[in-house]
Design a protein around this motif. Structure first.
Motif, PDB file in Angstrom:
ATOM      1  N   LYS A  49       0.848  -1.192   0.000  1.00 30.47           N
ATOM      2  CA  LYS A  49       0.000   0.000   0.000  1.00 30.47           C
ATOM      3  C   LYS A  49       0.888   1.248   0.000  1.00 30.47           C
ATOM      4  CE  LYS A  49      -3.305   2.511   2.861  1.00 30.47           C
ATOM      5  NZ  LYS A  49      -4.104   2.452   4.126  1.00 30.47           N
ATOM      6  N   ILE A  50       0.701   2.089  -1.033  1.00 30.41           N
ATOM      7  CA  ILE A  50       1.459   3.332  -1.150  1.00 30.41           C
ATOM      8  C   ILE A  50       0.491   4.506  -1.029  1.00 30.41           C
ATOM      9  CG2 ILE A  50       2.957   4.725  -2.616  1.00 30.41           C
ATOM     10  CD1 ILE A  50       3.790   2.141  -4.054  1.00 30.41           C
ATOM     11  N   VAL A  51       0.783   5.417  -0.118  1.00 34.77           N
ATOM     12  CA  VAL A  51       0.018   6.661  -0.008  1.00 34.77           C
ATOM     13  C   VAL A  51       0.764   7.714  -0.815  1.00 34.77           C
ATOM     14  CG1 VAL A  51      -0.788   8.468   1.553  1.00 34.77           C
ATOM     15  CG2 VAL A  51      -0.983   6.071   2.234  1.00 34.77           C
ATOM     16  N   ILE A  52       0.044   8.368  -1.721  1.00 38.44           N
ATOM     17  CA  ILE A  52       0.637   9.368  -2.613  1.00 38.44           C
ATOM     18  C   ILE A  52       0.005  10.722  -2.328  1.00 38.44           C
ATOM     19  CG2 ILE A  52       1.002  10.052  -5.014  1.00 38.44           C
ATOM     20  CD1 ILE A  52       0.667   7.080  -5.780  1.00 38.44           C
ATOM     21  N   LEU A  53       0.855  11.719  -2.095  1.00 36.42           N
ATOM     22  CA  LEU A  53       0.366  13.073  -1.862  1.00 36.42           C
ATOM     23  C   LEU A  53       1.292  14.083  -2.506  1.00 36.42           C
ATOM     24  CD1 LEU A  53       1.271  14.303   1.662  1.00 36.42           C
ATOM     25  CD2 LEU A  53       1.790  11.981   0.986  1.00 36.42           C
ATOM     26  N   SER A  54       0.821  15.314  -2.555  1.00 39.20           N
ATOM     27  CA  SER A  54       1.597  16.395  -3.150  1.00 39.20           C
ATOM     28  C   SER A  54       1.071  17.720  -2.617  1.00 39.20           C
ATOM     29  CB  SER A  54       1.453  16.352  -4.677  1.00 39.20           C
ATOM     30  OG  SER A  54       2.309  17.309  -5.286  1.00 39.20           O
ATOM     31  N   SER A  67      -1.288   2.616   7.909  1.00 38.70           N
ATOM     32  CA  SER A  67      -1.143   1.273   7.331  1.00 38.70           C
ATOM     33  C   SER A  67      -0.370   1.280   6.012  1.00 38.70           C
ATOM     34  CB  SER A  67      -2.523   0.639   7.128  1.00 38.70           C
ATOM     35  OG  SER A  67      -3.327   1.445   6.284  1.00 38.70           O
ATOM     36  N   ALA A  68       0.341   2.366   5.734  1.00 36.86           N
ATOM     37  CA  ALA A  68       1.101   2.480   4.484  1.00 36.86           C
ATOM     38  C   ALA A  68       2.420   1.712   4.578  1.00 36.86           C
ATOM     39  CB  ALA A  68       1.384   3.945   4.171  1.00 36.86           C
ATOM     40  N   ASP A  69       2.804   1.118   3.452  1.00 35.20           N
ATOM     41  CA  ASP A  69       4.128   0.507   3.335  1.00 35.20           C
ATOM     42  C   ASP A  69       5.150   1.504   2.809  1.00 35.20           C
ATOM     43  OD1 ASP A  69       3.396  -2.278   4.005  1.00 35.20           O
ATOM     44  OD2 ASP A  69       2.173  -2.111   2.201  1.00 35.20           O
ATOM     45  N   LEU A  70       4.642   2.514   2.092  1.00 34.98           N
ATOM     46  CA  LEU A  70       5.491   3.531   1.476  1.00 34.98           C
ATOM     47  C   LEU A  70       4.656   4.784   1.283  1.00 34.98           C
ATOM     48  CD1 LEU A  70       8.230   4.185   0.010  1.00 34.98           C
ATOM     49  CD2 LEU A  70       7.171   3.285  -2.080  1.00 34.98           C
ATOM     50  N   ILE A  71       5.296   5.937   1.396  1.00 36.05           N
ATOM     51  CA  ILE A  71       4.623   7.219   1.157  1.00 36.05           C
ATOM     52  C   ILE A  71       5.420   7.969   0.099  1.00 36.05           C
ATOM     53  CG2 ILE A  71       3.909   9.430   2.160  1.00 36.05           C
ATOM     54  CD1 ILE A  71       3.723   7.898   4.893  1.00 36.05           C
ATOM     55  N   LEU A  72       4.712   8.431  -0.944  1.00 35.28           N
ATOM     56  CA  LEU A  72       5.337   9.223  -2.007  1.00 35.28           C
ATOM     57  C   LEU A  72       4.807  10.644  -1.935  1.00 35.28           C
ATOM     58  CD1 LEU A  72       5.045   6.796  -5.075  1.00 35.28           C
ATOM     59  CD2 LEU A  72       6.908   6.990  -3.400  1.00 35.28           C
ATOM     60  N   HIS A  73       5.718  11.623  -1.975  1.00 35.68           N
ATOM     61  CA  HIS A  73       5.338  13.041  -1.968  1.00 35.68           C
ATOM     62  C   HIS A  73       5.877  13.670  -3.246  1.00 35.68           C
ATOM     63  CE1 HIS A  73       4.809  17.201  -0.880  1.00 35.68           C
ATOM     64  NE2 HIS A  73       4.312  16.869   0.314  1.00 35.68           N
ATOM     65  N   ALA A  74       4.981  14.221  -4.064  1.00 37.49           N
ATOM     66  CA  ALA A  74       5.359  14.761  -5.375  1.00 37.49           C
ATOM     67  C   ALA A  74       5.687  16.254  -5.355  1.00 37.49           C
ATOM     68  CB  ALA A  74       4.252  14.466  -6.390  1.00 37.49           C
ATOM     69  N   GLY A  75       6.216  16.752  -4.260  1.00 39.15           N
ATOM     70  CA  GLY A  75       6.766  18.096  -4.224  1.00 39.15           C
ATOM     71  C   GLY A  75       5.847  19.187  -3.705  1.00 39.15           C
ATOM     72  N   ILE A  96      -4.040   9.977  -3.042  1.00 38.74           N
ATOM     73  CA  ILE A  96      -4.251   8.681  -3.689  1.00 38.74           C
ATOM     74  C   ILE A  96      -3.657   7.572  -2.827  1.00 38.74           C
ATOM     75  CG2 ILE A  96      -3.567   7.223  -5.666  1.00 38.74           C
ATOM     76  CD1 ILE A  96      -3.763   9.734  -7.422  1.00 38.74           C
ATOM     77  N   VAL A  97      -4.375   6.471  -2.740  1.00 40.19           N
ATOM     78  CA  VAL A  97      -3.828   5.233  -2.191  1.00 40.19           C
ATOM     79  C   VAL A  97      -3.628   4.297  -3.380  1.00 40.19           C
ATOM     80  CG1 VAL A  97      -4.241   3.235  -0.714  1.00 40.19           C
ATOM     81  CG2 VAL A  97      -4.939   5.522   0.053  1.00 40.19           C
ATOM     82  N   LEU A  98      -2.389   3.864  -3.570  1.00 40.49           N
ATOM     83  CA  LEU A  98      -2.062   2.966  -4.673  1.00 40.49           C
ATOM     84  C   LEU A  98      -1.803   1.577  -4.106  1.00 40.49           C
ATOM     85  CD1 LEU A  98      -1.463   2.605  -7.713  1.00 40.49           C
ATOM     86  CD2 LEU A  98       0.917   3.213  -7.202  1.00 40.49           C
ATOM     87  N   HIS A  99      -2.641   0.630  -4.492  1.00 39.52           N
ATOM     88  CA  HIS A  99      -2.478  -0.756  -4.077  1.00 39.52           C
ATOM     89  C   HIS A  99      -1.656  -1.467  -5.150  1.00 39.52           C
ATOM     90  CE1 HIS A  99      -5.548  -0.118  -0.978  1.00 39.52           C
ATOM     91  NE2 HIS A  99      -6.176   0.583  -1.900  1.00 39.52           N
ATOM     92  N   VAL A 100      -0.549  -2.049  -4.727  1.00 35.32           N
ATOM     93  CA  VAL A 100       0.372  -2.700  -5.658  1.00 35.32           C
ATOM     94  C   VAL A 100       0.315  -4.205  -5.432  1.00 35.32           C
ATOM     95  CG1 VAL A 100       2.769  -2.888  -6.413  1.00 35.32           C
ATOM     96  CG2 VAL A 100       1.880  -0.685  -5.602  1.00 35.32           C
TER      97      VAL A 100
END
Length: 159
Positions: free
Chosen positions: A2-7, A24-32, A142-146
């Motif tokens: 589970k990846i949480v994506i924010l910006s 419960s995220a495995d990874l968090i991505l921040h797009a700036g 966004i929550v991205l399920h991989v």
């Protein structure tokens, strides 16, 4: 996974709805457009944080995060860029930033307008903003399920 994506957090307080998903995220991505490094510190309490810098970020933030990068999540290759610049749309600038790469997805921000769509075979993901909705009616991320596939889920909410 589970990846949480924010910006585009712009140094504003992170809302409870976002933080709830981060638990419960495995990874968090921040797009700036972080706004400050306190955002990174807060997110790192939940999971590994990977990001890029945006156009409003200070030299200190720019020294910590590249302008673009590629990560691997499961069997998928994901590009990440903020998307700011001159000419063309934010979406087009994000696609052009990786024109020499074959990616499964591109994560970008800048416009504060959430987007989930395919451009040819590449999934485009703009989480909008969880703290600054501007001209759209809701805050978002966004929550991205991989798994065997990439399954994005747009989370819209009111503060």
């Amino acid at each position: 996974m589970k990846i949480v994506i924010l910006s585009d957090t712009h140094a504003k307080a992170l809302p409870p709805r976002l933080l709830e998903e981060c638990t419960s995220a495995d990874l968090i991505l921040h797009a700036g457009d972080w706004g400050n490094l306190a955002i990174q510190e807060q997110l790192e309490a939940f999971a590994e944080v990977i990001g890029v810098h945006g156009n409003i970020d200070s030299p200190a933030i720019q020294s910590m995060f590249p302008d673009k990068q590629i990560i691997h999540a499961g069997k998928f290759k994901i590009g990440m860029v903020h998307g700011h610049g001159d000419k063309r749309t934010t979406e087009k600038r994000a696609i052009d930033a990786f024109e020499d790469e074959t990616l499964d997805a591109i994560v970008f921000g800048h416009s504060h307008i959430p987007l989930i769509r395919y451009a040819k075979r590449t999934l485009l993901l703009n989480p909008g903003s969880p703290t600054d909705k501007r001209r759209v009616p809701y805050y978002s991320f966004i929550v991205l399920h991989v798994g065997e596939v990439l399954r994005p889920e747009l989370i819209l909410f009111e503060q």
